[in-house]
Design an enzyme around this catalytic site. Structure first.
Site, PDB file in Angstrom:
ATOM      1  N   GLY A 284       6.556   0.661   5.796  1.00 10.48           N
ATOM      2  CA  GLY A 284       6.144   2.034   6.050  1.00 10.48           C
ATOM      3  C   GLY A 284       4.696   2.254   5.694  1.00 10.48           C
ATOM      4  O   GLY A 284       3.923   1.304   5.542  1.00 10.48           O
ATOM      5  N   ASN A 285       4.310   3.514   5.557  1.00  9.93           N
ATOM      6  CA  ASN A 285       2.938   3.857   5.198  1.00  9.93           C
ATOM      7  C   ASN A 285       2.938   5.116   4.346  1.00  9.93           C
ATOM      8  O   ASN A 285       3.997   5.692   4.061  1.00  9.93           O
ATOM      9  CB  ASN A 285       2.082   4.023   6.461  1.00  9.93           C
ATOM     10  CG  ASN A 285       2.646   5.070   7.407  1.00  9.93           C
ATOM     11  OD1 ASN A 285       2.687   6.249   7.094  1.00  9.93           O
ATOM     12  ND2 ASN A 285       3.115   4.616   8.570  1.00  9.93           N
ATOM     13  N   ARG A 286       1.762   5.552   3.949  1.00 12.72           N
ATOM     14  CA  ARG A 286       1.643   6.640   2.979  1.00 12.72           C
ATOM     15  C   ARG A 286       1.541   8.033   3.599  1.00 12.72           C
ATOM     16  O   ARG A 286       1.316   9.014   2.892  1.00 12.72           O
ATOM     17  CB  ARG A 286       0.412   6.413   2.101  1.00 12.72           C
ATOM     18  CG  ARG A 286       0.459   5.122   1.290  1.00 12.72           C
ATOM     19  CD  ARG A 286      -0.792   4.974   0.443  1.00 12.72           C
ATOM     20  NE  ARG A 286      -0.837   3.696  -0.249  1.00 12.72           N
ATOM     21  CZ  ARG A 286      -0.249   3.449  -1.408  1.00 12.72           C
ATOM     22  NH1 ARG A 286       0.445   4.406  -2.006  1.00 12.72           N
ATOM     23  NH2 ARG A 286      -0.331   2.257  -1.969  1.00 12.72           N
ATOM     24  N   SER A 287       1.719   8.150   4.888  1.00 15.40           N
ATOM     25  CA  SER A 287       1.549   9.459   5.524  1.00 15.40           C
ATOM     26  C   SER A 287       2.592  10.457   5.022  1.00 15.40           C
ATOM     27  O   SER A 287       3.792  10.169   4.999  1.00 15.40           O
ATOM     28  CB  SER A 287       1.661   9.332   7.041  1.00 15.40           C
ATOM     29  OG  SER A 287       1.576  10.603   7.648  1.00 15.40           O
TER      30      SER A 287
END
Length: 408
Positions: free
Chosen positions: A209-212
């Site tokens: 995933g990512n930090r958005s």
């Protein structure tokens, strides 16, 4: 607009009137002078003393109360905003047809400020052709009519028709007051916004995933709705409250997001890809949790490329004149990387922002440079993400033709 904005809070005769007490509290505590104008039916749900105590202003329903002050004219003339919640089917019909049989409907006829309706009713009433025609009429005249939320209604019924939460309604009121005249400049425009970050499963427990946080995408959806647009928000793993007047649909992975975007783009005038989409996903997803074995090196995870949704939507426009807006989160060489991405993706506008070191992801504010397909660049100074969103919509609005085929 005065230093202490004048808000008329019209209250219709629906069970959701009790929720409007919280909206009134938020408005008064944030420095707004609020005059509550209920209908007679509204007072069956929440009494006059409650509205008067919370607002600090007199409350009346008829045009002959304090008639020497000509309230049926003066209240609307002095308002910076008229906000009607809950707007019942009956009240929407009266407003659409110019009926004036009480103080609230007279106020609606005399107001020259922005007017917002927050409907609440049973699903069948909202979907009835008569109600939809009345909503279309009000929107064509420049009023902002929010779509009701989906959820529990009275009794055991569930569906579209629920009044949005007071905090979301308060956010709409603030945005409309900030813009003032010409608020509903996106009326009739159908918008799809993606927000958040996709997740690609590794096993039943783990994911890439990512930090958005989705805050910027949610701000784009909320501000578009406050400007009159019909908004579908594709939310990828976001833990934020739903914006008022927005149709929220949940997705998880990049492939799920692609399906949802293509479905929404088929009828959209504007597609905004604000979500952080994973470029890659695991080639295989194990059926069981991958266990750690002492003394052994875990097997590498083979990755495959995800579909490029922004490029696909930009390349295969679903409708003539469709506008596509992309986002680029960069850590270095921000403008050079942004221009290269704009050329690859083929979108109309690319919003480029620098991330990392506490910037952009998960924060309440943002700053960006918007690159255009024609080679121009527009700087957006650091500020609340709602302000950044409004400036992006200002740029989009200049590209929308006079008739989009969707009611404009």
């Amino acid at each position: 607009m005065s230093a202490e904005p004048e808000v008329v809070l019209g209250v219709g005769g629906g069970i959701a009137a009790y929720k409007v007490c919280e909206l009134l509290r938020r408005l008064t505590e944030s420095g707004h002078r609020v005059r509550v104008v209920p209908t007679d039916e509204a007072l069956r749900f929440v009494g006059e003393p409650t509205w008067a105590a919370l607002s600090g202003q007199p409350v009346a329903t008829g045009v002959f109360d304090t008639v020497h002050e000509v309230p049926h004219v003066r209240i609307g003339q002095g308002a910076d905003l008229v906000f009607v919640a809950p707007a019942t089917a009956n009240l929407l019909a009266k407003a659409a047809h110019g009926l004036a049989d009480d103080l609230l409907t007279n106020t609606l006829l005399t107001a020259r400020c922005p007017v917002v309706f927050a409907p609440a009713m049973h699903t069948e009433m909202w979907e009835h052709p008569a109600t939809q025609a009345n909503v279309a009429t009000l929107r064509s005249r420049g009023a902002v009519v929010l779509d009701p939320a989906v959820g529990r209604l009275t009794g055991a019924d569930t569906g579209r028709g629920r009044l949005p939460d007071p905090a979301a309604l308060f956010a709409v009121a603030r945005r409309v007051l900030a813009r003032g005249a010409g608020t509903a400049d996106l009326a009739g425009v159908r918008v799809v916004v993606s927000a958040g970050g996709t997740r690609e499963a590794i096993d039943p427990v783990r994911f890439l995933g990512n930090r958005s946080s989705g805050r910027q995408g949610y701000a784009l959806a909320a501000t578009a709705a406050a400007r009159g647009a019909s908004v579908t928000l594709l939310s990828a793993n976001v833990e934020l409250p739903d914006p008022a007047g927005v149709d929220v649909r949940r997705v998880t992975s990049a492939r799920e997001l692609r399906e949802a975007v293509l479905e929404g783009a088929a009828t959209a005038d504007v597609v905004v890809m604000a979500a952080a989409v994973a470029d890659f996903r695991p080639d295989t997803v194990t059926a069981s949790k991958i266990k750690k074995t002492a003394g052994t090196t875990p097997a590498p995870i083979a990755l495959v490329e995800n579909p490029d949704i922004l490029a696909e939507v930009s390349r295969e426009r679903a409708r003539p004149g469709q506008i596509v807006v992309g986002f680029a989160a960069e850590t270095d060489n921000v403008l050079d990387n942004g221009r290269a991405k704009l050329a690859r993706k083929g979108c109309d506008l690319l919003v480029v922002n620098q991330v990392g070191d506490g910037r952009a992801f998960g924060t309440a504010d943002n700053q960006a440079v918007v690159l255009t397909a024609e080679g121009a660049s527009v700087e957006i100074e650091r500020g609340p993400k709602e302000d950044v969103a409004d400036q992006v919509w200002d740029l989009v609005a200049t590209r929308i033709p006079g008739d989009t085929g969707s009611g404009r």
